[in-house]
Enzyme design. Structure first.
Site, PDB file in Angstrom:
ATOM      1  N   GLU B  38      45.859  37.030  45.059  1.00 58.43           N
ATOM      2  CA  GLU B  38      45.835  38.136  44.102  1.00 58.43           C
ATOM      3  C   GLU B  38      47.254  38.730  44.033  1.00 58.43           C
ATOM      4  O   GLU B  38      47.943  38.787  45.060  1.00 58.43           O
ATOM      5  CB  GLU B  38      44.844  39.169  44.650  1.00 58.43           C
ATOM      6  CG  GLU B  38      44.618  40.419  43.830  1.00 58.43           C
ATOM      7  CD  GLU B  38      43.643  41.388  44.557  1.00 58.43           C
ATOM      8  OE1 GLU B  38      43.527  41.318  45.812  1.00 58.43           O
ATOM      9  OE2 GLU B  38      43.010  42.208  43.870  1.00 58.43           O
ATOM     10  N   LYS B 109      39.367  40.839  37.054  1.00 55.46           N
ATOM     11  CA  LYS B 109      38.562  41.239  38.224  1.00 55.46           C
ATOM     12  C   LYS B 109      37.441  42.213  37.849  1.00 55.46           C
ATOM     13  O   LYS B 109      37.697  43.284  37.303  1.00 55.46           O
ATOM     14  CB  LYS B 109      39.481  41.861  39.271  1.00 55.46           C
ATOM     15  CG  LYS B 109      38.824  42.163  40.619  1.00 55.46           C
ATOM     16  CD  LYS B 109      39.887  42.675  41.604  1.00 55.46           C
ATOM     17  CE  LYS B 109      39.341  42.884  43.008  1.00 55.46           C
ATOM     18  NZ  LYS B 109      40.409  43.335  43.934  1.00 55.46           N
ATOM     19  N   CYS B 142      39.386  38.640  45.221  1.00 51.80           N
ATOM     20  CA  CYS B 142      39.308  39.504  46.404  1.00 51.80           C
ATOM     21  C   CYS B 142      37.958  40.221  46.542  1.00 51.80           C
ATOM     22  O   CYS B 142      36.966  39.569  46.809  1.00 51.80           O
ATOM     23  CB  CYS B 142      40.479  40.486  46.384  1.00 51.80           C
ATOM     24  SG  CYS B 142      40.875  41.129  48.044  1.00 51.80           S
ATOM     25  N   VAL B 169      42.408  43.228  53.123  1.00 51.70           N
ATOM     26  CA  VAL B 169      42.830  44.134  54.193  1.00 51.70           C
ATOM     27  C   VAL B 169      41.675  44.418  55.161  1.00 51.70           C
ATOM     28  O   VAL B 169      41.903  44.837  56.287  1.00 51.70           O
ATOM     29  CB  VAL B 169      43.383  45.466  53.629  1.00 51.70           C
ATOM     30  CG1 VAL B 169      44.703  45.212  52.888  1.00 51.70           C
ATOM     31  CG2 VAL B 169      42.377  46.142  52.703  1.00 51.70           C
TER      32      VAL B 169
END
Lengths: 263, 263
Positions: B38, B109, B142, B169
């Site tokens: 991404e 997205k 993601c 993350v």
């Protein structure tokens, strides 16, 4: 709230003995919600329809539901347990929900696995959620885990705890239930059995144990061994399953975009 | 078929330099389908809308898409890579699909994560599948992984490989992608980045690497480290994703029971 799983090792066909052993093993358990495996008291590997018909029971009038009701009353807890259900001449792979106040309902397995498709009707109850006081609980059975729609449907109906009676033989489910809990922000309680069955010349089935309680944050609060019976109770804070906030910008269920999903 | 991920460590805002470094690092790579992260060439942690507007590009006319087209032509491969897309005054968190024959399309997205919701429009492309010859590929970006509907929607449209550009993350995704591959019987290629960003006084973001290729049987064919750039190509047999048989009695997608699912 105290929740637990009872990882068992039933002897095939010996329903009364298995029920008595379970009652004895429960001793003075202190629990609000206890989940037992799929086909908790019959065993799993049926070899023909006659066996299925013989071991299936009406719900709630059959001996298994009645015995579970007695356990629920005696221990002042709710119990979710799997059994082969007979309704007329139809058989279902079902799980009952009972509590101190009586029989709450029954779920019939939506996604039948392997040879279950030979002997049981596909479930027609749909996924159901019950309010048992301290929490709203939903039920899915074993292979239902493979379909993310199962736990999702329960969560969308407000389930805070997914009760998951199982007879797992494939290796993936215990880790996948972490994903199921996380993606729905619910607790999950998978109650599996142990031992091996090899009946009627069929290939042996080895049940993988690994019963577990998983938190809405995907933490495994307890996971049982692969080869020993085990009764485990853990304390949970159900509010964690009511908080669907992932961060200040994301609310799990509100952020779904069903207009872009295929069903 | 040879597929891979390119786990990168872009420098924020240095699009041209990041593109050149990527091109150089690719060397004489031999691959049919390569997935990049991404926001592969911009970096992730935007601090205001002006930065987003400045670094977003029209698709396919912007420099990132053009550079990826050049890579695709030069290496005779398909490339999936994330970038901030500008369409008029609207910005999207997008991923392009390009091949030796040119630009194939763009995915925007669907499920924006955290502060992305401040700067980007929610995707309006829907989940899309492209036939690139040796396989049909779908794209999700993601945080889309968190919603099982994303990969499911791609699989129901015939995706055999889920391409998953990411800037992860949180710790859960690499293991969850095993479940995503398994529950859809598809290959998945997650391309993540590494490194840390802490821009404009914001809390630092550490990207967890762990890019991976997972098989339809839930095997991790390759998983990258948490802290090093990595270009990895593995050979896969796409037919594995076309075989939806779990056992002689269960066909993954045919056994779905949408009448009992809530969407």
């Amino acid at each position: 709230m105290k929740v637990g799983y009872f990882q068992t090792h039933p002897e095939f066909g010996e329903v009364q003995r298995n029920l008595e052993q379970a009652a004895s093993r429960l001793g003075s358990v202190d629990c609000d919600l206890l989940v037992l495996p799929e086909f908790a008291f019959t065993g799993y590997q049926f070899v023909n329809q006659e066996e299925v018909l013989e071991l299936s029971e009406p719900v709630p009038d059959g001996p298994t539901t009645q015995a579970c009701l007695e356990l629920a009353r005696h221990h002042r807890m709710h119990v979710v347990a799997g059994l082969p259900e007979k309704a007329g001449e139809q058989c279902y792979n079902s799980a009952i929900v009972v509590g101190p106040s009586g029989f709450l309902g029954c779920y019939r397995k939506t996604h039948l696995f392997c040879e279950e498709t030979l002997f049981f009707n596909p479930g027609d109850s749909g996924f159901r959620v019950w309010d048992i006081g301290p929490a709203r609980i939903g039920v899915m059975i074993c292979f239902d885990w493979y379909y993310p729609e199962s736990a999702r449907t329960l969560a969308l109906q407000g389930a805070e705890i997914v009760c998951h009676p199982s007879n797992l033989v494939l290796p993936h489910c215990p880790d996948a239930m972490v994903t199921r809990s996380l993606e729905n922000r619910v607790f999950s309680i998978t109650a599996n059995r142990i031992g091996q069955e090899a009946r009627g010349g069929k290939p042996p089935l080895t049940f993988i144990g690994n019963s577990e309680v998983v938190s809405p944050q995907g933490h495994i609060l307890s996971r049982a061994s692969v080869d020993a019976p085990e009764l485990t109770v853990v304390e949970i804070d159900v509010d964690q399953a009511r908080n669907k906030s992932i961060n200040p910008y994301n609310e799990l269920l509100k952020d779904r975009r069903p207009g872009y999903y295929r069903s």
